[in-house]
Scaffold this active site. Structure first.
Site, PDB file in Angstrom:
ATOM      1  N   SER A 424      41.232  37.916  27.084  1.00  0.00           N
ATOM      2  CA  SER A 424      41.855  36.762  27.736  1.00  0.00           C
ATOM      3  C   SER A 424      41.434  35.426  27.140  1.00  0.00           C
ATOM      4  CB  SER A 424      41.553  36.777  29.239  1.00  0.00           C
ATOM      5  OG  SER A 424      40.153  36.872  29.461  1.00  0.00           O
ATOM      6  N   ASP A 538      33.158  43.783  28.012  1.00  0.00           N
ATOM      7  CA  ASP A 538      32.182  44.869  27.890  1.00  0.00           C
ATOM      8  C   ASP A 538      30.861  44.456  28.532  1.00  0.00           C
ATOM      9  OD1 ASP A 538      33.420  46.848  25.486  1.00  0.00           O
ATOM     10  OD2 ASP A 538      34.095  44.785  25.457  1.00  0.00           O
ATOM     11  N   HIS A 679      37.022  31.037  31.930  1.00  0.00           N
ATOM     12  CA  HIS A 679      37.838  30.939  30.729  1.00  0.00           C
ATOM     13  C   HIS A 679      37.820  29.506  30.192  1.00  0.00           C
ATOM     14  CE1 HIS A 679      39.417  34.564  32.730  1.00  0.00           C
ATOM     15  NE2 HIS A 679      39.606  34.984  31.493  1.00  0.00           N
TER      16      HIS A 679
END
Length: 1504
Positions: A424, A538, A679
């Site tokens: 993303s 991850d 983000h």
């Protein structure tokens, strides 16, 4: 960046957070202390005035305010409440509470009026027993209140306010709190239309409108619905909750039905209403959304169980203690800016402290008085747009003199193609979201992405792509705008939000495919730059599965992706950006001064946020983070990717030691991040792009690894001495782990490693001659495989690819459409790894186009020319073909006139599976006609086409999978999917009927093709491919069916079967007509045939020297439009029924009708234009009674078969014998109430009927004239007015007419009438009769509007009938008959509208059309609600009328339509409904059954 599987849940939950500031204010560490000058809970035994609670006197005022935006708490004179009471306890208990740990005399305020009375003792509130001025009528709450009760409660509250003599209604400031409960959400499953978020919010708006209109000086709190996420925790002890709110408590497999999705839909609609500003247009009224209840959490007790101290024992209701907590949270929320409203309410045994108004902001906060000084404001956000541009001052911008052959001599201007892979961060989630707009984080602003975005130019948006465009303006591959990876504007940005390293392979395969197939890219010659960043997800997930997210697995995943690029992509420079150092992200969570959504941060990245400082878990995270980075370096430093001169991978480490940028106050600077503080914002993306570019020009070994974002980063320039993108070689760098590495490698010839042959799914085409014709052939009979340029397909779920790639036992995955693996149209990978017909053809012509790839439905661009959809019936095939033709005509890759096309048609399985439900509708004759209609369209519209009609498979062998109980097959699901095939007993007449029907289907298509009608043009043919004619189930050595050939549902076919089908299909195409194989043993190894030297063509009847048999004798036209009906259930009820839900056709004594010219049969038997105005009422579909059913098909003539003494039908011509046909030509909806009065008067005055005792059927059909004149008076003919008039008429009937069954026939879909184009007079008459539908141009805004209004008419009419308003009397009901919902214009044999169904004006219906309407109405009356056919079937067949069922011989109503206990006896209803995008809904029809079945498994129900 949360993991993909979790991302849906995370985003759904995160979007429940209110826009604005997201401080976590739920911590109660300082309970019992003084804060902000307030005396905390239990600190005083008496409360008097503002000073009594320790608040500064300056924050209060006794003088009234003139504006709601300057309203202080002390100025409130009235406190009222309405909505959901949220409790079952007596309101007497919700007053003052005993303080924790104090004696019984220590009391604390337990309701909102109690709190306000501390500031104004004269306040009038709704709490009983706590003062002299309390008024219980100011409490207009009810238990489990639904939104439809709110308008009435608002009216009652207004009355109470006006009638209370102690209230100055005009001058006193009033605080009104509306609690929204979960009752509507709990009912959502029962009626999704009525309880949709939009409808519920509309009812809330009606209540707010009442207050807005009637109540001056009011501050309205709208407290959002409680958080349904805690329902599962409560349901464990609250059996009552499971009973009345099962919709949300039970587990739903469908994402659309999940509690989170339902809740989010309500929240979004509610937020849009309040934020619209509707209630902020005057100074004396406002509505403020208070979200604290929606974000409630249940903290855990010491033993790890939910703390339920706020709830009663019987369900989802608050105790008195819980109400006290709510009152205090509401008070505190009202004193906080709306960008700073508490996001999480933890309901514990501790009572929250009361906050004080501040000197700076002493008011109740509204949307207009918010103080944004301490929060990120829009101006700061706008300034980030200014900061996002850059200036490139480089003078060395020229490309190399000749295209370089070495990646180590690559200048920026040499780059022709840019691409990116990742998560993303690269898909740019939330990059342009406004401050506080958490909803915007879902949006992927790919045009702003740091590594590949191409929006604007370098002066406005800094991205790597925009920098490179300064060197080469012809750069391609960058993404623009917004959208996911499959949208066209994403182009080579194949990053997937939520991706982990293990999921990159899908991205890289798609990227390589896109680059190979795009006409703008010279795959072999163009230099490409590819940027890869992965690993954040991850790290965020590592604690949930340390093995899965180990450094070894991470590095192996990266290696696999780079290996694909290395093996398959020539001339590529790969940027491998190391995963960023993620621990600084914790600062956003830890620093309470930073306004970030901590609840959301924790959800997005729990493994990073959760660990305590200095904990072992945090040490593990840091170690893992560094190991990811280290293993990335080691992989590249191995030299593995420097074996070719034209390929290299360079590690770009600028994020390795990144620190959180800080503002002037030393706090983490949110302007670099999107509203989730996770983000990047546009500003952050710009800095990342500058950092990456800087790394690109820095020598290996000297690259920046700790780029600071809060510093200005200049756009670096290549130097004259080093004008190249830096690699290990042009920087004279020796990798530390590869000391023997050469720094001077000679150019080598590019050789990609051949793909190994997949023995399970791959094949080889070992043909010597795969060449095309020397010149493009003009004849389809001289067509070689290599001449085919375009491939396409239509059909059902076998072509859509349902379940092909599903793992064993993963039944839900059968919903997935693996289109890239479909035998006839899939194009995933290559022939060596995936055998499909397109992959075979691509061995002959690599430029073949049209095939589908990957997974997805029709809306997915990768579906391309695969227009099949799951659940499709033959009747839906023409629609698929029309969409396909439109796509081929308009696609830039297809030369529609000149390219040879192969179109594969495969349909019929679903028709056979439904055959026993309606043998007339699903007859072999009708099946062939529907295929004929589709082929006629192709024949007429498509030049240069070779059409494969794959013969319908033999379905009876599938019974073995159902019968063998030793198999792990979902037998109940099989029964639902194909009831008619699997249910009959062995050797039964029903089984023989199904076997004969299957064979008849095959013979009917054979007869159609052998008619020769599709061999009249040299450039078109249809060839029947019969390889499925005699299918057998593959058997194992132990005698059991081999279910490895089937998907987990044991109905669809697995990849193993599709591979064999592909081979059999290809071989069939090369076999001469007349000699084609009609049986294939799928268990043997099938070799792919080759065209012979003598016959190198795809075989047709002509190049096979085959002669079709002669045509059948011409069928005589019918003599009349009568029908045949012989039913066993013709007896009346034993006694006259008193309930409409036990009404048999034989019980009907009276028939009547209301409507317009259709119901008067306007021009039905007219042969000339002068006869058009004649009313042939005796043949009217719903009320005509001429002759008998065998000659004239009408509803009365059908009912006369059951009761010859039926009365009320009209006969003959004109008005004189109309009886109870009160329809009037030209009528509109506003005329129907008058018709209702006329009808009632006629029936009451008739001596032929007993008005009170006789059962009546009344049919109402109206609306076409309203639609036809909509554009002339939009308000008059609005959908709301249309339904209002119908409601008025139905209300009259409901009130006045006893013992009545009302057929409310759904208004037809008028758009199809536009297809009828006949002579000039006909066209002129049409346009004069219906100008608003027939005059607008195709695709015009006017046409789109009228089509939308048509749908609105249908939707609102459905809502009225299904509201239950007319189901309150036992002897009266209204039933919606929906067979006209999706109107299908009948076509003739040449694919044109069949005008025999229409009168001479081509608009009204002929006698034949009237007969078809009667059949549709009667059959609808005998179909259960929810299972009614919602399309018309205009095909002449005397046997289409249904009989009442022996099990349920009644006319179906809402009450008697409950599904039978054995759900297998109720096959999924058929429908051809489309979505707003034009996507067929058959998929939802069939796969709703699958979801139901899988849910049953999940809940532990047995299959057998």
């Amino acid at each position: 960046m949360g993991h993909q599987t979790a991302n849906i849940l995370v985003l759904t939950l995160s979007l429940q957070l209110i826009q604005g500031s997201t401080e976590n204010l739920t911590e109660r560490e300082q309970i019992g202390e003084k804060k902000n000058g307030i005396d905390l809970v239990g600190g005083r035994k008496s409360f008097a005035g503002p000073a009594g609670i320790g608040c500064s006197e300056g924050t209060f005022s006794s003088s009234p305010s003139n504006s709601v935006h300057a309203l202080r708490p002390s100025q409130i004179k009235v406190v009222a409440v309405m909505g959901d009471s949220l409790t079952v306890e007596s309101t007497q208990h919700i007053g003052h509470l005993t303080s924790n740990g104090e004696d019984s005399d220590t009391r604390i305020p337990g309701s909102l009026p109690d709190i306000f009375k501390l500031l104004n003792p004269d306040l009038i509130g709704y709490s009983p027993g706590n003062g002299n001025h309390d008024d219980v009528t100011l409490n207009q709450t009810v238990l489990r209140a639904k939104a439809d009760a709110l308008p009435e409660l608002a009216e009652k509250l207004v009355t109470s306010l006006k009638s209370n003599m102690l209230i100055d209604f005009q001058k006193d400031w009033k605080l009104i709190t509306i609690y929204l409960g979960i009752a509507d959400m709990c009912a959502y499953c029962t009626n999704q239309e009525y309880y949709s978020p939009e409808k519920v919010t509309l009812r809330i708006k009606m209540a707010l409108d009442v207050l807005h209109r009637e109540v001056p000086r009011a501050f309205v709190n709208l407290v959002e619905m409680p958080n349904i996420n805690i329902l599962h925790q409560l349901s464990g002890r609250a059996t009552e909750l499971r009973g009345w709110c099962e919709c949300l408590v039970k587990h739903h497999k469908s994402a659309d039905m999940s509690a989170q999705a339902i809740s989010w839909g309500y929240w979004k609609a509610l937020q849009e209403l309040v934020y619209s500003g509707t209630y902020d247009k005057s100074d004396d009224f406002t509505v403020v959304l208070q979200p604290f209840l929606r974000n409630m959490e249940l903290p855990l007790t010491a033993d790890g169980k939910p703390n339920l101290s706020c709830f009663t024992q019987d369900g989802f209701h608050f105790s008195a203690h819980g109400h006290a907590v709510l009152a205090r949270e509401l008070w505190n929320n009202m004193l906080q800016p709306n960008d700073n409203i508490s996001q999480v309410l933890e309901c514990t045994a501790m009572i929250p402290q009361l906050h004080c108004p501040t000197q700076k902001s002493p008011y109740l906060f509204t949307y207009q008085n918010n103080n944004y000084e301490d929060s990120l404001n829009v101006e700061a956000w706008m300034s980030s747009w200014v900061d996002s541009g850059s200036e490139v001052t480089c003078t060395e911008r020229d490309p190399s003199n000749t295209v370089p052959v070495s990646a180590h001599k690559l200048r920026p201007a040499d780059i022709k193609v840019i691409a990116a892979l990742g998560d993303s961060i690269t898909s740019a989630n939330g990059a342009a979201s406004k401050p506080g707009d958490l909803l915007g984080v879902i949006t992927q602003y790919r045009g702003l992405s740091w590594s590949i975005g191409g929006d604007g130019n370098i002066t406005t948006v800094t991205t790597l792509a925009n920098i490179l465009r300064e060197f080469n303006p012809s750069l391609v591959g960058y993404s623009t705008g917004t959208g996911h990876q499959d949208t066209p504007q994403s182009f080579l940005n194949q990053a997937v939000a939520g991706a982990t390293a293990g999921e990159l392979m899908v991205q890289v395969r798609e990227l390589v495919k896109l680059m190979k197939n795009d006409s703008r890219i010279n795959f072999q010659e163009d230099w490409k730059i590819i940027t890869l960043l992965i690993g954040g997800n991850d790290l965020c997930e590592f604690c949930t599965n340390p093995e899965k997210y180990s450094p070894d697995k991470f590095a192996k995943s990266i290696q696999d992706v780079l290996d694909v690029l290395h093996n398959e992509v020539p001339r590529a420079f790969v940027n491998l950006v190391t995963v960023f150092y993620i621990l600084p992200l914790r600062e956003f969570f830890a620093d309470s001064r930073v306004k970030c959504p901590r609840f959301l941060l924790k959800l997005l990245c729990e493994c990073v946020i959760d660990p305590q400082d200095n904990s072992t878990q945090l040490d593990k995270l840091q170690f893992l983070n560094r190991k990811y980075q280290e293993r990335t370096h080691l992989l590249v430093e191995s030299g593995r990717y420097d074996t070719r001169e034209d390929f290299t991978v360079v590690v770009q480490p600028f994020l390795e030691d990144i620190e959180i940028p800080r503002n002037k106050d030393g706090l983490p600077d949110r302007t670099y991040f999107s509203p989730d503080c996770f983000h990047f914002s546009l500003k952050g993306h710009s800095q990342a792009a500058r950092g990456l570019w800087k790394n690109l020009l820095e020598p290996i070994g000297m690259k920046t690894a700790n780029q600071t974002f809060d510093d200005h980063i200049n756009i670096s320039c290549p130097s004259k001495e080093q004008p190249y993108l830096r690699t290990y070689r042009n920087g004279n760098f020796t990798y530390p782990n590869n000391s023997e590495q050469s720094t001077s490698v000679a150019p080598v010839t590019i050789r990609t490693t051949p793909i190994p042959l997949d023995k399970d799914f791959g094949s080889e085409l070992l043909c010597k001659d795969k060449s095309p014709s020397a010149t493009i052939p003009n004849s389809v009979h001289s067509l070689r495989p290599a001449d085919v340029k375009v491939i396409a397909a239509v059909g059902d779920s076998l072509t859509a690819g349902n379940g092909i790639g599903s793992k064993p036992n993963d039944i839900l995955d059968v919903l997935t459409q693996y289109r890239g693996l479909s035998f006839s149209i899939g194009g995933d990978e290559s022939l060596r790894s995936s055998t499909t017909l397109p992959n075979i053809l691509r061995e002959c012509n690599p430029l073949l186009t049209g095939f589908s790839t990957g997974k997805g439905n029709l809306e997915n661009p990768r579906t391309f020319l695969n227009q099949a959809f799951p659940g499709a019936l033959a009747v839906e095939l023409p629609g698929q073909v029309r969409r396909l033709v439109d796509m081929m005509k308009n696609h830039s890759k297809i030369d529609f006139k000149n390219d040879w096309k192969m179109i594969n048609v495969f349909i019929g399985g679903n028709d056979i599976c439904n055959y026993c439900t309606d043998s007339a509708y699903f007859s072999a004759v009708n099946f062939a006609r529907r295929i004929e209609e589709a082929l006629d369209i192709l024949h007429k519209e498509v030049p240069r086409a070779f059409v494969n009609l794959i013969e319908v498979l033999q379905l009876m062998p599938l019974r073995r999978l159902h019968q063998d109980t030793r198999l792990n097959c979902p037998r109940a699901l099989l029964r639902m999917l194909c009831y008619c095939v699997v249910k009959p007993a062995e050797n039964s007449p029903e089984l023989q009927m199904m076997t004969d029907a299957n064979i008849a289907y095959q013979r009917s298509t054979q007869k159609l093709i052998e008619s020769g009608k599709y061999d009249t043009q040299e450039n078109f043919t249809v060839v029947l491919q019969p390889f499925f004619r005699r299918m057998e189930i593959p058997i194992l050595e132990n005698g059991r069916p081999d279910i490895s050939f089937f998907a987990p549902d044991c109905f669809h076919l697995s990849r193993k079967f599709h591979v064999q089908m592909s081979k059999a299909f290809w071989n069939n195409m090369l076999q001469p007509v007349g000699e084609k194989s009609d049986f294939q043993d799928v268990t043997v190894n099938i070799s792919l045939s080759c065209p012979s030297q003598n016959h190198p063509f795809l075989r047709t009847f002509k190049n096979s020297d085959y002669t079709y048999p002669g045509l059948d004798p011409t069928i005589k036209p019918p003599e009349n439009w009568g029908s045949d009906l012989s039913c066993s259930e013709t007896l009346p009820s034993e006694t006259v029924p008193t309930s409409v839900h036990r009404l048999r056709p034989t019980d009907i004594k009276v028939i009547a009708a209301m409507g317009d010219s259709i119901t008067v049969a306007y021009g039905a038997k007219a042969k000339k234009i002068l006869q058009l105005q004649t009313q042939y009422r005796g043949v009217s579909w719903s009320i005509g009674g001429d002759k008998s059913l065998e000659i004239v098909t009408t509803l009365p003539n059908v009912l006369k078969k059951f009761n010859p003494n039926l009365y009320g039908f009209s006969t003959g011509v004109g008005k004189w014998n109309s009886k109870f046909n009160v329809a009037v030509p030209g009528s509109k909806a506003n005329d129907v109430p008058k018709q209702a009065h006329t009808l009632i008067e006629l029936m009451k005055n008739s001596s032929e009927i007993n008005f009170k005792q006789d059962w009546k059927v009344i049919t109402l059909f109206i609306g076409a004239n309203d639609l036809c004149e909509y554009c002339m008076a939009k308000e008059t003919y609005s959908a709301d007015n249309y339904v209002k008039h119908i409601e008025e008429a139905l209300d009259i009937l409901h009130k006045e007419v006893p013992r009545a069954f009302i057929n409310m026939v759904q208004i037809l879909e008028l758009s199809g009438v536009r297809r009828i184009k006949a002579g000039t007079i006909c066209a002129l008459l049409q346009k004069n009769m219906c100008p608003c539908f027939l005059n607008p141009r195709e695709n015009s805004p006017e046409l789109r509007e009228i089509m939308r209004i048509n749908r609105d008419y249908q939707t609102k009419l459905s809502a009225l009938v299904y509201s239950g308003k007319y189901d309150t009397n036992e002897d009266f009901t209204v039933v919606l008959q929906p067979y006209f919902s999706n109107t299908i214009i009948p076509l003739n044999k040449i694919g044109q509208p069949d005008l025999s169904f229409f009168s001479v004006d081509c608009f009204h219906l002929s006698e034949q059309g009237q007969a078809e309407m009667a059949i549709g109405l009667w059959n609808n009356m005998l179909e259960r609600i929810g299972y009614k056919q919602n399309y018309n079937n205009f095909t002449h067949d005397r046997t289409k009328l249904k009989c009442p069922s022996p099990d349920a011989p009644y006319l179906f109503t809402r009450r008697n339509s409950a599904a039978p206990e054995d759900t297998s006896k109720s096959p999924a209803p058929t429908t051809v409904t489309t979505t707003d995008q034009g996507v067929p809904m058959a998929e939802q029809r069939v796969w709703g059954v699958v979801v139901m079945a899988v849910t049953a498994v999940t809940l532990g129900q047995r299959w057998s």
